[in-house]
Design a protein around this motif. Structure first.
Motif, PDB file in Angstrom:
ATOM      1  N   TYR A 132       0.832  -1.216   0.000  1.00 45.29           N
ATOM      2  CA  TYR A 132       0.000   0.000   0.000  1.00 45.29           C
ATOM      3  C   TYR A 132       0.862   1.261   0.000  1.00 45.29           C
ATOM      4  N   PHE A 133       1.844   1.324   0.914  1.00 43.00           N
ATOM      5  CA  PHE A 133       2.651   2.537   1.019  1.00 43.00           C
ATOM      6  C   PHE A 133       3.473   2.783  -0.248  1.00 43.00           C
ATOM      7  N   VAL A 134       3.969   1.714  -0.849  1.00 41.26           N
ATOM      8  CA  VAL A 134       4.698   1.881  -2.111  1.00 41.26           C
ATOM      9  C   VAL A 134       3.725   2.277  -3.229  1.00 41.26           C
ATOM     10  N   ALA A 135       2.555   1.646  -3.254  1.00 42.79           N
ATOM     11  CA  ALA A 135       1.592   1.886  -4.338  1.00 42.79           C
ATOM     12  C   ALA A 135       1.092   3.329  -4.340  1.00 42.79           C
ATOM     13  N   ILE A 136       0.809   3.883  -3.158  1.00 41.75           N
ATOM     14  CA  ILE A 136       0.272   5.247  -3.146  1.00 41.75           C
ATOM     15  C   ILE A 136       1.329   6.268  -3.578  1.00 41.75           C
ATOM     16  N   LEU A 137       2.611   5.891  -3.479  1.00 42.50           N
ATOM     17  CA  LEU A 137       3.665   6.772  -3.955  1.00 42.50           C
ATOM     18  C   LEU A 137       3.940   6.581  -5.446  1.00 42.50           C
ATOM     19  N   VAL A 138       3.904   5.310  -5.887  1.00 49.45           N
ATOM     20  CA  VAL A 138       4.342   4.979  -7.248  1.00 49.45           C
ATOM     21  C   VAL A 138       3.200   5.024  -8.260  1.00 49.45           C
ATOM     22  N   MET A 139       2.048   4.467  -7.912  1.00 51.48           N
ATOM     23  CA  MET A 139       0.978   4.304  -8.898  1.00 51.48           C
ATOM     24  C   MET A 139       0.499   5.619  -9.506  1.00 51.48           C
ATOM     25  N   PRO A 140       0.294   6.703  -8.729  1.00 51.40           N
ATOM     26  CA  PRO A 140      -0.122   7.959  -9.367  1.00 51.40           C
ATOM     27  C   PRO A 140       0.894   8.478 -10.378  1.00 51.40           C
ATOM     28  N   ARG A 141       2.183   8.220 -10.124  1.00 54.18           N
ATOM     29  CA  ARG A 141       3.213   8.656 -11.080  1.00 54.18           C
ATOM     30  C   ARG A 141       3.175   7.807 -12.348  1.00 54.18           C
TER      31      ARG A 141
END
Length: 390
Positions: A93-102
């Protein structure tokens, strides 16, 4: 691999049919596209009707079979496996919320075109909702364990066999047609290519996170046993690559057991923990499900990024529902789809994306699961030795 090829074929055929209607219109292409969408409605109703049965019978049967070790070993194995699954989900989750929008450009795909409707509505209401099935499964499983009721145990075991047969012979076989209908509907609105563009990177992120979590697991296990974690991981690589080929934790158990024992884990701990964790410890699958869920919610319209407590509740439920994951390709996402619909509001299109994404990397998720089982066994071995000395 045959199933993955069929799923890819279903996606391509669905996109082709929907795109022809979007590009050219006309009665024939509209009829063809609506035929696919109608098939999706019928097959989707069948698929989602079976999900409560998957949760009920697989969890109840799994709990009733948790025997063979001392009470402390059983409880500690369940606890470590559950904590590992929750930790993996939070990392994702923490990685996804940082990476996915980019990756997605922080924009949802806009709605375009006209959404197609099926020729007729086909609704099969489930016998019970997801949470009812979950609570009932735990109640039945615990009662069977305490009372050792053979008749009820046979009932849940037979129910599991029947449900697994339906999944393997019916659900898995209709998935390509169901996904073809979903992608035909999306292509008919002109949004499908923007949506698909980001998902290759999403899967790569999920696989990288598998290895990050495996390293964390073995770092903890190495500290507990006083061993080099990277040597332990190297010893487990044959199990990892076997799982890549079999796409089955259960089928990989013999190799996993051998490699776990080569890591110095005592036989009686390995012989109990590894087969149990093959059914209840799905940290790699949880990483993929959470990563892909965030990506789907970022890309598809009508979804917003879930908050921490919203996703925490989802991860906590996933840790439990993973016990119900059938031992067939895609079993974890089939068991998890009910949680995604209930907690994150996923509709059928979102679930179809999740199924397609998950199946594309199923072997990597399984390999991460089975490799992590060796770390769990090491932690339990260290704990049990410490308890004996106390």
């Amino acid at each position: 691999m045959k199933l993955i090829i069929r799923l890819i074929a279903g996606i391509l055929i669905g996109i082709t049919v929907g795109s022809l209607y979007y590009a050219f219109g006309g009665t024939f292409f509209e009829f063809l596209a609506r035929l696919f969408v109608t098939g999706e409605a019928i097959l989707g109703a069948i698929i989602f009707f079976t999900i409560p049965f998957i949760i009920l019978f697989f969890i109840a049967s799994g709990i009733s079979r948790i025997t063979g070790g001392s009470g402390k070993v059983v409880a500690s194995t369940l606890g470590v496996a559950y904590i590992s699954t929750i930790g993996a989900g939070l990392l994702a989750y923490f990685v996804a919320i940082l990476v996915m929008p980019r990756i997605t450009g922080n924009e949802s795909v806009p709605e375009e075109g006209t959404e197609l409707t099926p020729f007729f509505e086909f609704d099969i209401p489930p016998v019970m909702d997801i949470l009812s099935a979950l609570v009932l499964a735990f109640a039945i499983g615990i009662v069977i364990t305490v009372t050792r009721t053979d008749t009820m145990k046979k009932w849940v075991d037979d129910g599991k066999v029947i449900t697994e047969y339906v999944i393997e012979k019916v659900i898995i076989n209709i998935l390509p047609f169901y996904i073809a209908g979903v992608f035909a509907g999306m292509a008919a609105t002109g949004t499908v290519f923007d949506t698909l563009a980001v998902f290759g990177v999403v899967l790569l992120v999920a696989i990288l996170l598998h290895w990050v979590w495996i390293t964390i697991q073995y770092t903890i296990a190495g500290l507990a046993l006083g061993k080099n974690p990277f040597v332990m991981i190297k010893t487990m690589l044959p199990a990892y690559f076997t799982a890549l080929g079999t796409m089955s934790s259960a089928a990989t158990i013999p190799v996993t057991l051998k490699r776990v024992k080569e890591n110095g884990i005592r036989n009686r701990i390995a012989d109990f923990v590894v087969p149990l964790c093959a059914n209840i410890h799905l940290s790699g699958s949880t990483i993929t499900i959470i990563s892909c869920s965030i990506a789907v919610m970022t890309v598809l319209p009508d979804y917003s990024m879930p908050g921490f407590f919203e996703i925490l509740g989802t991860i906590l439920l996933l840790g439990i529902v993973m016990i119900a994951a059938p031992g067939v390709p895609g079993g974890a996402i089939m068991a998890a789809s009910g949680v995604l619909m209930a907690n994150l509001g996923f509709n059928e299109a979102a679930v179809a994306f999740m199924i397609a994404l998950y199946m594309a990397q199923d072997s990597f998720g399984t390999a991460a699961n089975i490799t992590g089982d060796g770390a769990v066994a090491a932690i339990i071995d260290a704990y049990e030795q410490k308890m004996n000395k106390a």
